[in-house]
Each structure stands twice: as C-alpha cells, then as structure tokens.
Write an enzyme that holds these catalytic residues in place. Structure first.
Site, PDB file in Angstrom:
ATOM      1  N   GLU A 201       7.189 -13.179   5.853  1.00 21.37           N
ATOM      2  CA  GLU A 201       5.776 -13.919   5.044  1.00 21.37           C
ATOM      3  C   GLU A 201       6.026 -13.720   3.436  1.00 21.37           C
ATOM      4  OE1 GLU A 201       2.672 -10.985   5.879  1.00 21.37           O
ATOM      5  OE2 GLU A 201       2.110 -12.114   7.855  1.00 21.37           O
ATOM      6  N   HIS A 209      -6.148  -4.005   0.401  1.00 21.72           N
ATOM      7  CA  HIS A 209      -6.181  -4.417   1.929  1.00 21.72           C
ATOM      8  C   HIS A 209      -7.776  -4.385   2.364  1.00 21.72           C
ATOM      9  CE1 HIS A 209      -5.144  -2.875   6.102  1.00 21.72           C
ATOM     10  NE2 HIS A 209      -6.394  -2.857   6.073  1.00 21.72           N
ATOM     11  N   ARG A 292      -9.233  -2.509  18.955  1.00 23.75           N
ATOM     12  CA  ARG A 292      -9.507  -0.857  19.318  1.00 23.75           C
ATOM     13  C   ARG A 292     -10.730  -0.522  18.118  1.00 23.75           C
ATOM     14  NH1 ARG A 292      -6.894   1.646  15.445  1.00 23.75           N
ATOM     15  NH2 ARG A 292      -4.710   0.552  14.835  1.00 23.75           N
ATOM     16  N   ARG A 338      -9.082  11.218   4.756  1.00 30.71           N
ATOM     17  CA  ARG A 338      -8.327  11.650   5.974  1.00 30.71           C
ATOM     18  C   ARG A 338      -7.613  13.022   5.864  1.00 30.71           C
ATOM     19  NH1 ARG A 338      -5.460   6.825   9.463  1.00 30.71           N
ATOM     20  NH2 ARG A 338      -6.729   5.316   8.810  1.00 30.71           N
TER      21      ARG A 338
HETATM   22  P1  ADP Z   1       1.978  -2.646  10.633  1.00 27.81           P
HETATM   23  O1  ADP Z   1       1.216  -3.044  11.963  1.00 27.81           O
HETATM   24  O2  ADP Z   1       3.337  -2.087  10.543  1.00 27.81           O
HETATM   25  O3  ADP Z   1       0.937  -1.595  10.202  1.00 27.81           O
HETATM   26  P2  ADP Z   1       0.836  -4.653   8.793  1.00 27.81           P
HETATM   27  O4  ADP Z   1       1.017  -6.341   8.916  1.00 27.81           O
HETATM   28  O5  ADP Z   1      -0.584  -4.281   9.204  1.00 27.81           O
HETATM   29  O6  ADP Z   1       1.823  -3.795   9.502  1.00 27.81           O
HETATM   30  O7  ADP Z   1       0.836  -4.378   7.414  1.00 27.81           O
HETATM   31  C1  ADP Z   1       0.832  -2.952   6.941  1.00 27.81           C
HETATM   32  C2  ADP Z   1       0.821  -3.176   5.366  1.00 27.81           C
HETATM   33  O8  ADP Z   1       1.796  -3.552   4.775  1.00 27.81           O
HETATM   34  C3  ADP Z   1      -0.481  -3.534   4.928  1.00 27.81           C
HETATM   35  O9  ADP Z   1      -1.667  -2.934   4.571  1.00 27.81           O
HETATM   36  C4  ADP Z   1       0.121  -4.014   3.361  1.00 27.81           C
HETATM   37  O10 ADP Z   1       0.031  -2.721   2.537  1.00 27.81           O
HETATM   38  C5  ADP Z   1       1.632  -4.284   3.646  1.00 27.81           C
HETATM   39  N1  ADP Z   1       1.940  -5.592   3.805  1.00 27.81           N
HETATM   40  C6  ADP Z   1       1.891  -6.142   4.981  1.00 27.81           C
HETATM   41  N2  ADP Z   1       2.092  -7.781   4.582  1.00 27.81           N
HETATM   42  C7  ADP Z   1       2.236  -7.559   3.550  1.00 27.81           C
HETATM   43  C8  ADP Z   1       2.624  -8.729   2.583  1.00 27.81           C
HETATM   44  N3  ADP Z   1       2.750 -10.147   3.162  1.00 27.81           N
HETATM   45  N4  ADP Z   1       2.762  -8.617   1.223  1.00 27.81           N
HETATM   46  C9  ADP Z   1       2.582  -7.591   0.735  1.00 27.81           C
HETATM   47  N5  ADP Z   1       2.286  -6.399   1.447  1.00 27.81           N
HETATM   48  C10 ADP Z   1       2.248  -6.499   2.702  1.00 27.81           C
END
Ligand code: ADP
Length: 449
Positions: A201, A209, A292, A338
């Site tokens: 990505e 977030h 969930r 938390r």
């Molecule tokens: P996981 O399932 O491992 O938690 P996520 O896709 O939900 O992975 O991403 C977790 C965190 O990683 C996000 O909340 C953000 O902080 C960071 N992150 C994910 N994708 C990106 C991106 N394309 N650019 C910058 N930070 C990202």
C-alpha cells in the site's frame, strides 16, 4: 425467528463480563467458560453456570473449539457470544456451531472469511463503494515488488495478507529499503500467521485512524453509529479512543457513515462490525473490517445510548435492529482509556496480585473491568485489566471529567497504564485533539529520554 434462551460466552476478562451484563438485562441465561487459571474470575462468579474448558494456555482452553462445543452441549446453551479476540473471527468455529444447531452471535462464516483475508477484503470494499488506500492488485511477489512500488510511489508499506496486530508490516521509504522490507515482512508474516503472502500500500505519512461502527440484520437492513478515533496507538495497539473524532464535522461523519451502512446493506451483513480507515487531508482510506465487537465499543454506546451487545443478540435471533438510522442521535463526547497491567513507560507486562482496587464513579463514568482487590492477574493472557469510559456533553467537559476520574482510580500491587493517561489528559496537543497515528510513539520517545 430462533429465540435465544441461554448464551455461552466463549471469552474471559472484562468482555465476558460485559456480554454477561447484556444477557442478564435481556433475561437470557448465561454460561461462562474458563481455564483453570481463571477459576476465580468475576465472569465465572456472576454467570448462571460455568464450565472449566482446560488448562491455562489459550490454545488448550479459550481457543479449544471442541471443548467449547462440548460445554454448549452439556449446558444446553443455544447460542455462543465470542467477545473479541480468541474465536471471534474464526470462520471454522462459526461453521462448527452451525453444524451443531448452535447460533453464533456474529456474522456468517462466509463474511468472516471474506474480511479475514486482507486482499479479498480490500477488493470487496472497492466493489461496495468504500474508498481504499492506493496499492497493489493483490499479492506482491519478488518478481513484481519493485515495479509495483514504483507505480504506487515511495514510501510504501508491505503488509501481511493474513495480518493482525500490526505484525508482518514494514515500511520502505526508498527503493534501497524495498528488498529488506519485503523479505522481513514475509518472514514475520510466515512466523505469525503461517502464511508469508504480502501485499503493498501507499504509506500515509500523518494519518488518523478513524473507524465506523456498523450493525446489520442479515436481511439487508443496516445502520451506522458514527465513528471512533483510535489514532493514539503504540506499536499499532490502540491506547486511547474517542467518539466522535475531533477531526470530523457532522457532514463528514454522516457521509462516511452512510457509505459504510450502504455497503453493509448490499452485503446483507449480519451483526456488529467495524470498518477501519486511515484519514488524511480530508480523505478516507479503508484498511480493514473487523467482523466482531471491538474493545472500544463502549464510547459509541456512550454517545448513542445504544447497547451494541443487545443489538448483536437481537439480530442473531432474527429479531432485527431495535433502531432505524433516523432514530440515532449523537450526544456529547466519550473517551476510553485502556487500563493495562503494564509499566506505563516501557509497557512491560506486570502480572501479579491487585492489593487495592477502587473504581471511580459519578456522572458519565463507566468502568468495564473484572478486577477486584485480591485478584491475581494470570500471566497467560493479554494485559487489559479494564477500560475506563468517560462521557461529557462536550469534549472539554469529557476531558475535565477524565482528569478528575483518573485521580480517583486506585489499582495497587501491580503497575498499570493509569499514570500515562494522567500525562495525556494534561497534554496540550491532546487537549486540542491535534494528533495522528504517530503522535503517541513520538511523545513517548520524546519524554522517556
Ligand atoms: P493489523 O490488522 O495488523 O492491525 P491494519 O491494516 O489494521 O493491520 O493496520 C494497523 C495500523 O497500521 C493502522 O492503524 C495504522 O496505524 C498502520 N497502517 C496500516 N496501513 C497503513 C498505511 N497504508 N499507511 C500508514 N500506516 C498504516
């Protein structure tokens, strides 16, 4: 419509207690399950019945599908609430329950599978009209990794297809860093998930977030309950969450909410779900959907007055949603902290016995916790011992209340993250709502020196 009269709660800790409370309010009998390490836990004491399902390690107890199904058969439970974590996003578990005629309080196994794989989840999001982060079309391999990165433009992020908890995720700022990032992400993904597949990505520099809460009835009706801002994270783990997001106005909220609710209608999604986005320069980028209940769901409950576990149970039994979109109003502001049994600076776990425990109270205060004085925190599970949720009519009132409440909270005998929240609530950037997903790590690095 299948009525549910007895629910087995396939979880532990504060979430088992939280689900149990909803069942009691609905007049539904409860069955707790527990490992030998949790025999004295609050959720076991408060349930109508309890079954020991194995020794302390999760794989032998809370993840042991056969033991849990057997516990349903023994107690005559007609439904299972999985909480979060453990088996909550395990499609096989949902299938097995169904085969036994037991209702899984959650989405269909098919929807769990669809969203469990990050690549299909992203493709589905595109089909449903949800905006996504620019990235690779599916998996990246050693053959196409360079070409894909050049097309997307540096910096890029390599992510595990089977990802979760931020594992198997690596940034490459330049072409020179690409090969190593690719290889490390694959190695980590293989170790954590048994699957080395990765995708790519665009790496967003300073996003927030922001996630949208949805609930669907499985028949094509769905609602959104606004968003939560979970930008304050450490190692991709959420620490402090807010609803609403300080970064959005009403129009933005309703626009992204509608996109998500419409997508759930199209999918005929059943149950509660969260659609997670990164948000930068006014744009939303889908990253994943959790099928969930989330840890941070109480802040949404605080500002909407809607009990999400009640809704989950309703839609699982075929009773439909209790509200329409037009009936949902957003009132005031809520923050969740938390509380982990961890050192507030190093985050090293601090299991042990809680010698004194005093939860704060007063208007707008909710504490979801199974902890009590004399409670021995087992070292086998995650370190979340409770959640503090504070609600106020405005964000300012909420912050003032949080400051007061943190001073009242007593947890002695172990280290907790409470002192970190006392620092955060007094911080000017936090007061201004001016933070992104990197803020907390930068702050910790700056102030720990
Ligand atoms: P996981 O399932 O491992 O938690 P996520 O896709 O939900 O992975 O991403 C977790 C965190 O990683 C996000 O909340 C953000 O902080 C960071 N992150 C994910 N994708 C990106 C991106 N394309 N650019 C910058 N930070 C990202």
């Amino acid at each position: 419509m299948s009525t549910i009269s007895k629910i087995l709660i396939a979880n532990r800790g504060e979430i088992a207690l939280r689900v149990l409370r909803a069942c009691k309010e609905l007049g539904i009998a409860t069955v707790a399950v527990h490992s030998t390490a949790d025999a004295d836990a609050m959720h076991v004491r408060l349930a109508d019945e309890s079954v020991c399902i194995g020794p302390p390690p999760s794989r032998d107890s809370y993840l042991n599908i056969h033991q849990i199904v057997a516990a349903c058969e023994i107690t005559g439970a007609d439904a299972v609430h999985p909480g979060y974590g453990f088996l909550s996003e395990n499609a096989k578990f949902a299938d097995i329950l169904e085969a036994h005629g037991i209702t899984f309080i959650g989405p269909t196994a098919e929807h769990i599978r669809l969203m469990g794989d990050k690549i299909t989840a992203k493709q589905t999001a595109v089909e449903l009209g949800i905006p996504v982060v620019p990235g690779s079309d599916g998996e990246v391999t050693s053959e196409n990794v360079l070409e894909t990165a050049r097309k997307i433009g540096f910096p890029v992020l390599i992510k595990a297809t089977a990802g979760g908890g931020g594992r198997g995720m690596k940034v490459a700022k330049t072409e020179g860093e690409l090969e190593e990032a690719f290889n490390t992400a694959r190695t980590e993904a293989a170790a954590a998930f048994g699957n080395p597949a990765v995708y790519m990505e665009k790496y967003l520099g300073k996003p927030r977030h922001i996630e949208v809460q949805v609930v669907g009835d499985g028949e094509g009706n769905a609602i959104h309950l606004g968003e939560r801002d979970c930008s304050l994270q450490r190692r991709h783990q959420k620490v402090w969450e807010e609803a609403n997001s300080p970064a959005l106005n009403v129009e933005q909220r309703m626009k992204i909410g509608k996109i998500c609710a419409d997508a759930m209608k199209k999918m005929k999604y059943r149950g509660a779900g969260t659609i997670e986005f990164l948000y930068e320069n006014g744009e939303f980028y889908f990253i994943e959907m959790n099928t969930r209940l989330q840890v941070e769901h109480p802040i949404t409950e605080a500002i909407t007055g809607i009990d999400l576990v009640h809704e989950q149970i309703r839609v699982a039994s075929g009773a439909g949603l209790s509200v329409t979109q037009d009936e949902i109003t957003f009132s005031g502001h809520a923050i969740e902290c938390r509380i982990n049994a961890e050192d507030p600076r190093t985050f090293v776990p601090s299991p042990g016995t809680i010698t004194h425990f005093h939860a704060p109270g007063g208007l707008g205060v909710r504490v979801d916790s199974g902890a009590y004085a004399g409670y021995k925190i087992p070292p086998y599970y995650d370190s979340l011992i409770g959640k503090l949720i504070v609600h106020g009519r405005t964000r300012v009132e909420c912050m003032m209340r949080l400051r007061r409440v943190l001073d009242e909270f007593v947890v002695d005998g172990i280290k907790t993250t409470l002192p970190l929240f006392q620092d955060l609530v007094a911080n000017q950037d936090i007061a201004n709502g001016d933070y992104d997903i990197h803020w907390l790590e930068d702050y910790l690095a700056r102030t720990s020196a």
